[in-house]
Design a protein around this motif. Structure first.
Motif, PDB file in Angstrom:
ATOM      1  N   ASN A  46       3.256  -9.355  -2.730  1.00 53.75           N
ATOM      2  CA  ASN A  46       1.827  -9.549  -2.419  1.00 53.75           C
ATOM      3  C   ASN A  46       1.163 -10.435  -3.457  1.00 53.75           C
ATOM      4  OD1 ASN A  46       2.730  -7.306  -0.782  1.00 53.75           O
ATOM      5  ND2 ASN A  46       0.584  -7.155  -0.200  1.00 53.75           N
ATOM      6  N   THR A  51      -8.054 -10.378   5.796  1.00 55.82           N
ATOM      7  CA  THR A  51      -7.303  -9.167   6.152  1.00 55.82           C
ATOM      8  C   THR A  51      -6.668  -8.528   4.922  1.00 55.82           C
ATOM      9  OG1 THR A  51      -5.242 -10.376   6.478  1.00 55.82           O
ATOM     10  CG2 THR A  51      -6.654 -10.114   8.418  1.00 55.82           C
ATOM     11  N   HIS A  52      -6.740  -9.185   3.773  1.00 51.71           N
ATOM     12  CA  HIS A  52      -5.981  -8.715   2.607  1.00 51.71           C
ATOM     13  C   HIS A  52      -6.751  -7.678   1.799  1.00 51.71           C
ATOM     14  CE1 HIS A  52      -3.975 -12.568   3.535  1.00 51.71           C
ATOM     15  NE2 HIS A  52      -2.924 -11.788   3.376  1.00 51.71           N
ATOM     16  N   LEU A  53      -5.972  -6.780   1.240  1.00 45.65           N
ATOM     17  CA  LEU A  53      -6.549  -5.615   0.574  1.00 45.65           C
ATOM     18  C   LEU A  53      -7.547  -5.975  -0.526  1.00 45.65           C
ATOM     19  CD1 LEU A  53      -6.614  -2.561   0.013  1.00 45.65           C
ATOM     20  CD2 LEU A  53      -4.620  -2.877  -1.462  1.00 45.65           C
ATOM     21  N   ASP A  62       3.237  -2.345   9.295  1.00 44.97           N
ATOM     22  CA  ASP A  62       3.272  -2.163   7.837  1.00 44.97           C
ATOM     23  C   ASP A  62       4.497  -1.348   7.395  1.00 44.97           C
ATOM     24  OD1 ASP A  62       1.168  -3.565   6.782  1.00 44.97           O
ATOM     25  OD2 ASP A  62      -0.253  -1.895   6.853  1.00 44.97           O
ATOM     26  N   ARG A  79       2.869  -1.629  -2.639  1.00 45.33           N
ATOM     27  CA  ARG A  79       3.183  -3.060  -2.647  1.00 45.33           C
ATOM     28  C   ARG A  79       3.340  -3.554  -4.086  1.00 45.33           C
ATOM     29  NH1 ARG A  79       3.817  -1.924   1.770  1.00 45.33           N
ATOM     30  NH2 ARG A  79       2.994  -2.782   3.709  1.00 45.33           N
ATOM     31  N   TYR A 106       2.502  -6.632  -6.518  1.00 44.79           N
ATOM     32  CA  TYR A 106       1.521  -7.722  -6.554  1.00 44.79           C
ATOM     33  C   TYR A 106       1.851  -8.734  -7.645  1.00 44.79           C
ATOM     34  CZ  TYR A 106      -1.193  -4.764  -3.435  1.00 44.79           C
ATOM     35  OH  TYR A 106      -1.603  -4.011  -2.354  1.00 44.79           O
ATOM     36  N   CYS A 149       0.433   2.995   1.373  1.00 42.81           N
ATOM     37  CA  CYS A 149       1.516   2.007   1.229  1.00 42.81           C
ATOM     38  C   CYS A 149       1.596   1.469  -0.202  1.00 42.81           C
ATOM     39  CB  CYS A 149       1.262   0.821   2.144  1.00 42.81           C
ATOM     40  SG  CYS A 149       1.456   1.187   3.866  1.00 42.81           S
ATOM     41  N   VAL A 168       0.305 -10.011   9.578  1.00 38.30           N
ATOM     42  CA  VAL A 168       1.271  -9.052  10.113  1.00 38.30           C
ATOM     43  C   VAL A 168       0.743  -8.408  11.402  1.00 38.30           C
ATOM     44  CG1 VAL A 168       2.310  -6.789   9.667  1.00 38.30           C
ATOM     45  CG2 VAL A 168       2.401  -8.573   7.924  1.00 38.30           C
ATOM     46  N   LEU A 189     -14.166  -0.193   2.572  1.00 36.04           N
ATOM     47  CA  LEU A 189     -12.772  -0.586   2.770  1.00 36.04           C
ATOM     48  C   LEU A 189     -12.087   0.515   3.571  1.00 36.04           C
ATOM     49  CD1 LEU A 189     -10.253  -2.401   1.871  1.00 36.04           C
ATOM     50  CD2 LEU A 189      -9.849  -0.544   0.245  1.00 36.04           C
ATOM     51  N   THR A 190     -11.373   0.131   4.632  1.00 34.18           N
ATOM     52  CA  THR A 190     -10.606   1.124   5.380  1.00 34.18           C
ATOM     53  C   THR A 190      -9.199   1.189   4.799  1.00 34.18           C
ATOM     54  OG1 THR A 190     -11.862   0.629   7.361  1.00 34.18           O
ATOM     55  CG2 THR A 190      -9.784   1.787   7.675  1.00 34.18           C
ATOM     56  N   VAL A 191      -8.774   2.393   4.427  1.00 32.00           N
ATOM     57  CA  VAL A 191      -7.405   2.580   3.938  1.00 32.00           C
ATOM     58  C   VAL A 191      -6.516   2.799   5.158  1.00 32.00           C
ATOM     59  CG1 VAL A 191      -5.867   4.056   2.572  1.00 32.00           C
ATOM     60  CG2 VAL A 191      -8.179   3.531   1.740  1.00 32.00           C
ATOM     61  N   PHE A 192      -5.546   1.901   5.340  1.00 37.06           N
ATOM     62  CA  PHE A 192      -4.713   1.957   6.540  1.00 37.06           C
ATOM     63  C   PHE A 192      -3.567   2.953   6.368  1.00 37.06           C
ATOM     64  CE2 PHE A 192      -5.949  -2.716   7.410  1.00 37.06           C
ATOM     65  CZ  PHE A 192      -7.060  -2.330   8.139  1.00 37.06           C
ATOM     66  N   VAL A 201      -2.035   1.685  -2.326  1.00 41.90           N
ATOM     67  CA  VAL A 201      -3.395   1.236  -2.001  1.00 41.90           C
ATOM     68  C   VAL A 201      -4.408   1.986  -2.867  1.00 41.90           C
ATOM     69  CG1 VAL A 201      -5.142   1.150  -0.158  1.00 41.90           C
ATOM     70  CG2 VAL A 201      -2.761   0.558   0.360  1.00 41.90           C
ATOM     71  N   LEU A 254     -10.860  -7.775   0.525  1.00 40.23           N
ATOM     72  CA  LEU A 254     -11.676  -6.859   1.337  1.00 40.23           C
ATOM     73  C   LEU A 254     -12.312  -5.784   0.460  1.00 40.23           C
ATOM     74  CD1 LEU A 254      -9.472  -6.389   4.524  1.00 40.23           C
ATOM     75  CD2 LEU A 254     -11.703  -7.511   4.382  1.00 40.23           C
TER      76      LEU A 254
END
Ligand code: UDP
Length: 328
Positions: free
Chosen positions: A171, A189-191, A286, A222, A224, A220, A80, A206-209, A260, A194
């Motif tokens: 997801n 790149t996937h949660l 996102d 999602r 799964y 966010c 994305v 892990l960076t929480v976007f 997340v 990572l």
């Protein structure tokens, strides 16, 4: 005679799991892959035909050699963020490659096409539970390119009798429960992968976007689905095409959204380890919330997901992550 199925992207994460499911169901998967993001070692269930979807002559030769009864089209660019910074790449490669593939299939009288589409075709719909009839309004070039291919399939259905099943994935997570194949992307790149890297020290954190989304905890949400359940739906879709014909769309989600932070909490519980996190900015492209039911897949295909609860998905991903085969 063997029933061959041409699987584009069969060396990738979902494609390799699909090849296993096809093989278990009695088909012979022929993996067509340029190995740009896939792994030769993941091709275990049928022949590998190395090639690029832009190469029509190569495609024609492979169709002529195997005379596949169907195509499963997984190969695509799927990031994305990258699609926001480089939309031309997505519009040209994803759309042109699919057109090439569809034309090659039609030229060789292969009329059954299973397509991996995405919930990214819906865009941001403000808390709506999505289904097959929800209008698609993509907000990134990845989703836009996938929607264009969906339209293409419907047009070729009308003009050339191409039968298609379109799966809109939510997801995808987890790994083959037997540990034969799993998830490995470069770059990752996937949660979930990572996060597992952060848990076992392969990455510092892990960076929480984004923590300011209009969702209950600000991160966010999602929906799964376990990769093994997802590919089982593809085999059912293929059977549907063999018997029913036509053009159909199915959403594949679990019907339940996880933020997340909830995924991070579930991972702590499953692995019994801490997840070092950094609070980061939002990632471009996102959507706040993407959740779907799978009512149509359950009723029309008889899909019965077995492993799509969060703890099982993380446990399967974690087992693969720790296995020696993890480094393909
Ligand atoms: N995400 C995150 N940190 C990461 C990777 C992903 O916070 O390092 C978030 C991302 O913003 C999204 C969710 O996790 O909300 C799932 O992202 P992923 O890339 O796995 O799948 P996508 O939803 O983009 O298909």
């Amino acid at each position: 005679m063997a029933a061959y199925v041409l699987v584009t992207g069969g060396a990738g994460y979902i494609g390799a799991h699909a090849c296993k499911a096809l093989s278990k169901a009695g088909y012979v998967p022929v993996c067509f892959d340029n190995l740009s993001t896939g792994w030769k070692q993941a091709v275990k269930y049928g022949p590998l035909e190395e090639g690029d979807l832009a190469d029509r002559a190569r495609l024609d030769a492979v169709f002529a050699q195997y005379k596949p009864i169907a195509v499963m089209h997984f190969a695509a660019l799927s990031l994305v963020g990258e699609s926001m910074s480089n939309p031309a790449k997505y519009w040209s490669q994803n759309v042109n490659n699919a057109l090439n593939l569809i034309e090659a299939a039609i030229a060789s009288e292969c009329k059954n096409f299973v397509f991996s589409s995405t919930c990214a075709t819906y865009g941001d719909q403000d808390g709506v539970v999505l289904d097959e009839d929800t209008p698609q309004r993509p907000i990134n070039a990845y989703g836009g390119s996938k929607r264009a291919i969906e339209d293409m399939l419907r047009d070729f259905g009308a003009s050339h009798g191409l039968n298609s099943v379109i799966f809109r994935y939510f997801n995808v997570a987890g790994a083959d429960p037997d540990g034969e194949v799993g998830e490995q992307h470069v770059p990752e790149t996937h949660l979930i992968p990572l996060m597992l890297d952060a848990i076992d020290g392969k990455r510092p954190a892990l960076t929480v976007f984004g923590s300011d989304y209009p969702t209950p905890d600000g991160t966010c949400v999602r929906d799964y689905v376990h990769v093994s359940d997802l590919v089982d739906a593809h085999v059912l879709g293929l059977r549907w095409l063999e018997h029913d014909k036509g053009n159909a769309v199915f959403c594949l989600g679990s019907g339940k959204g996880f933020s997340v932070r909830e995924v991070i909490d579930a991972s702590r519980a499953v692995t019994n380890r801490d997840v070092p996190i950094i609070e980061g900015e939002r990632r471009a492209g996102d959507a706040a919330c993407l959740v779907s039911g799978s009512r149509r897949a359950l009723s029309d295909l008889g899909w019965a997901p077995q492993r799509s609860d969060m703890a099982t998905m993380i446990a399967d991903a974690w087992r693969w992550h720790q296995a020696p085969e993890y480094e393909y």
